[in-house]
Design an enzyme around this catalytic site. Structure first.
Site, PDB file in Angstrom:
ATOM      1  N   ASN A  40       0.815  -1.213   0.000  1.00  0.00           N
ATOM      2  CA  ASN A  40       0.000   0.000   0.000  1.00  0.00           C
ATOM      3  C   ASN A  40       0.847   1.261   0.000  1.00  0.00           C
ATOM      4  OD1 ASN A  40      -2.322  -1.531  -0.036  1.00  0.00           O
ATOM      5  ND2 ASN A  40      -2.627  -1.470   2.176  1.00  0.00           N
ATOM      6  N   ARG A  74      -6.848  -0.714  -8.718  1.00  0.00           N
ATOM      7  CA  ARG A  74      -7.443   0.365  -7.931  1.00  0.00           C
ATOM      8  C   ARG A  74      -6.420   1.439  -7.558  1.00  0.00           C
ATOM      9  NH1 ARG A  74     -12.086   1.534  -5.753  1.00  0.00           N
ATOM     10  NH2 ARG A  74     -12.134   3.016  -4.049  1.00  0.00           N
ATOM     11  N   ASP A 130     -10.229  -5.142  -5.090  1.00  0.00           N
ATOM     12  CA  ASP A 130     -10.977  -6.176  -4.373  1.00  0.00           C
ATOM     13  C   ASP A 130     -12.458  -5.847  -4.309  1.00  0.00           C
ATOM     14  OD1 ASP A 130      -8.730  -7.678  -3.795  1.00  0.00           O
ATOM     15  OD2 ASP A 130      -8.297  -6.547  -1.977  1.00  0.00           O
ATOM     16  N   ASP A 186      -7.172  -4.438   7.045  1.00  0.00           N
ATOM     17  CA  ASP A 186      -6.581  -5.490   6.218  1.00  0.00           C
ATOM     18  C   ASP A 186      -6.171  -6.713   7.023  1.00  0.00           C
ATOM     19  OD1 ASP A 186      -6.937  -4.104   3.902  1.00  0.00           O
ATOM     20  OD2 ASP A 186      -4.870  -3.407   3.718  1.00  0.00           O
ATOM     21  N   MET A 237     -15.480  -1.029   8.160  1.00  0.00           N
ATOM     22  CA  MET A 237     -15.225  -0.225   6.960  1.00  0.00           C
ATOM     23  C   MET A 237     -15.769  -0.839   5.673  1.00  0.00           C
ATOM     24  SD  MET A 237     -11.443   1.334   7.649  1.00  0.00           S
ATOM     25  CE  MET A 237     -11.042   2.147   9.201  1.00  0.00           C
TER      26      MET A 237
END
Length: 440
Positions: free
Chosen positions: A23, A97, A121, A322, A344
């Protein structure tokens, strides 16, 4: 197309080193577009999502030099901006993404940006409102081209983005990164309140400061950015991936194994080690390594009033969403019960039906909550055939398969490959019986 075949139930041993943070790398790679000078990035993970973004940069005519594994130099001094209007970019951008973070750098540097609806995802709604509202607040004009199926942004002619005050509706990590990337070359001062402050955002800010940006409030949720005229080249090293680190802690506990995780960057892990300790998992800090001793059982703690333990995700410094999939799997063999609350993303817990098929005792209360009744290793999970729905659920299912008795088959492992580098070889090195089988 390929599958993983795993013969589980074996004890593991040895050392494993986490890859560079996925990330973080996605944000850092987009920042190379902000300067004409060379930018060297080290510890990039060799995974599909990162390689896709590097390919997009190459198609933009960014000069890319591979110095060695995970170590690249980028120079964006002569870009092919026509690529952004091409059918090729629509396909490339939609497959990843993280490509949405190209918009901030391109918008502030060139006065326009285009982006197809990004992929990623399927874990529920992942709105882009924070990104676009930030760009609009900075003075960009936004519209959606239905015919081309592209998000479009434009700065009025002969103008620049203008610094402003903004209060973000949500502390979006990618949204914050995108706004930072656009604000560093904007005119004047930008104040971002309710900014995400994850270590990856801190790393991005510190890299930009080395490039000549002026950013105050790093590590907090209140950032003040004073725009500059030009940024320069730099070198940057990505952090170890905290999601991998949590994954290997969980795998050691589930398999009752002694394992050392090397070079974890302890100061950037936040409450992650403590959350695993709440499940009864012992782990020790040895220098910058994590040592997990062999445990036959691990017992869940309760809250001080005696109520059932609840683990939920939250913006940093809260627990990262995550890792909730990993925590859920690990809880299936704990002694005690745990409520997992995924706040979330409303579709991230739907993989639990596969764990139930393996013998786990889980009650899916609603799309956001699951109660796990731990088996305390008295009844082991059993191998089965399953499919990986997304990156994080995929690694959670892989951990379950490694701990289960018998053979498991995991389909759709391309999802796992998106986020984990050379995973089967690294796992074989610590004793996992895993092989990749190509399908015709």
């Amino acid at each position: 197309m390929a599958i993983f075949e795993i013969n589980g139930g074996k004890s593991l041993h040895g050392e494993i080193k986490p890859q560079g943070a996925k990330n973080e790398a996605l944000q850092i790679l987009c920042a190379v577009l902000l300067t004409d000078e060379p930018v060297r990035i080290k510890n990039l993970p060799d995974i599909k999502d990162i390689n896709r973004l590097i390919d997009i940069l190459k198609n933009l005519s960014v000069k890319v030099t591979k110095n060695k594994q995970g170590d690249f130099t980028f120079q964006a001094d002569d870009l092919n901006l026509d690529y952004l209007k091409s059918e090729e970019f629509k396909k490339d951008g939609a497959s990843l993404r993280g490509s949405v973070m190209l918009m901030g750098a391109i918008l502030t540097k060139f006065g326009f940006a285009y982006m197809p609806k990004p992929g990623g995802d399927k874990i529920g709604r992942r709105r882009l409102d924070t990104h676009f509202q930030g760009f609009i607040d900075l003075g960009a004009e936004y519209f959606y081209d239905k015919k081309q199926e592209m998000y479009c942004l434009k700065v009025p002619e002969e103008e620049k983005l203008q610094g402003t005050y903004m209060l973000l509706e949500e502390a979006s990590v990618t949204g914050t990164a995108n706004i930072i990337l656009s604000a560093v070359l904007a005119k004047g001062k930008t104040t971002i309140y309710n900014a995400a402050c994850e270590p990856y955002i801190q790393q991005l800010c510190e890299m930009l400061v080395r490039m000549g940006a002026k950013i105050d409030g790093i590590k907090s949720n209140l950032l003040t950015i004073t725009g500059v005229e030009k940024l320069h080249g730099t070198e940057h090293t990505c952090l170890p991936d905290m999601i991998e680190i949590g994954s290997w802690i969980g795998m050691a506990a589930m398999t009752k194994s002694e394992l050392t995780i090397k070079n974890v960057g302890w100061e950037h892990l936040g409450i992650i080690p403590e959350v695993f300790r709440k499940l009864g998992i012992k782990l020790e800090r040895r220098g910058d390594d994590i040592f997990i001793p062999k445990q036959e059982h691990y017992k869940v703690t309760h809250f001080m009033d005696g109520s059932i333990l609840s683990i939920s995700d939250a913006p940093w410094p809260g627990f990262t969403p995550d890792l909730l999939s990993i925590i859920l799997v690990v809880a299936t063999q704990a002694k005690g019960s745990v409520l997992i609350h995924q706040k979330m993303f409303e579709s991230r817990l739907f993989f639990v039906d596969k764990l139930i098929d393996m013998g786990a005792q889980i009650i899916l209360c609603d799309p956001h909550r699951a109660t796990v009744i731990g088996l305390n290793h008295e009844t082991e999970l059993r191998g089965t055939t399953m499919s990986s729905p997304d990156i994080r659920a995929g690694i959670a299912l892989l951990i379950a398969a490694v701990s289960a008795q018998g053979k498991s088959i995991i389909h759709n492992i391309e999802q796992i490959d998106r986020g984990y580098e050379n995973i089967e070889e690294r796992l074989r090195n610590i004793g996992v019986d895993i092989k990749r089988i190509a399908l015709n």
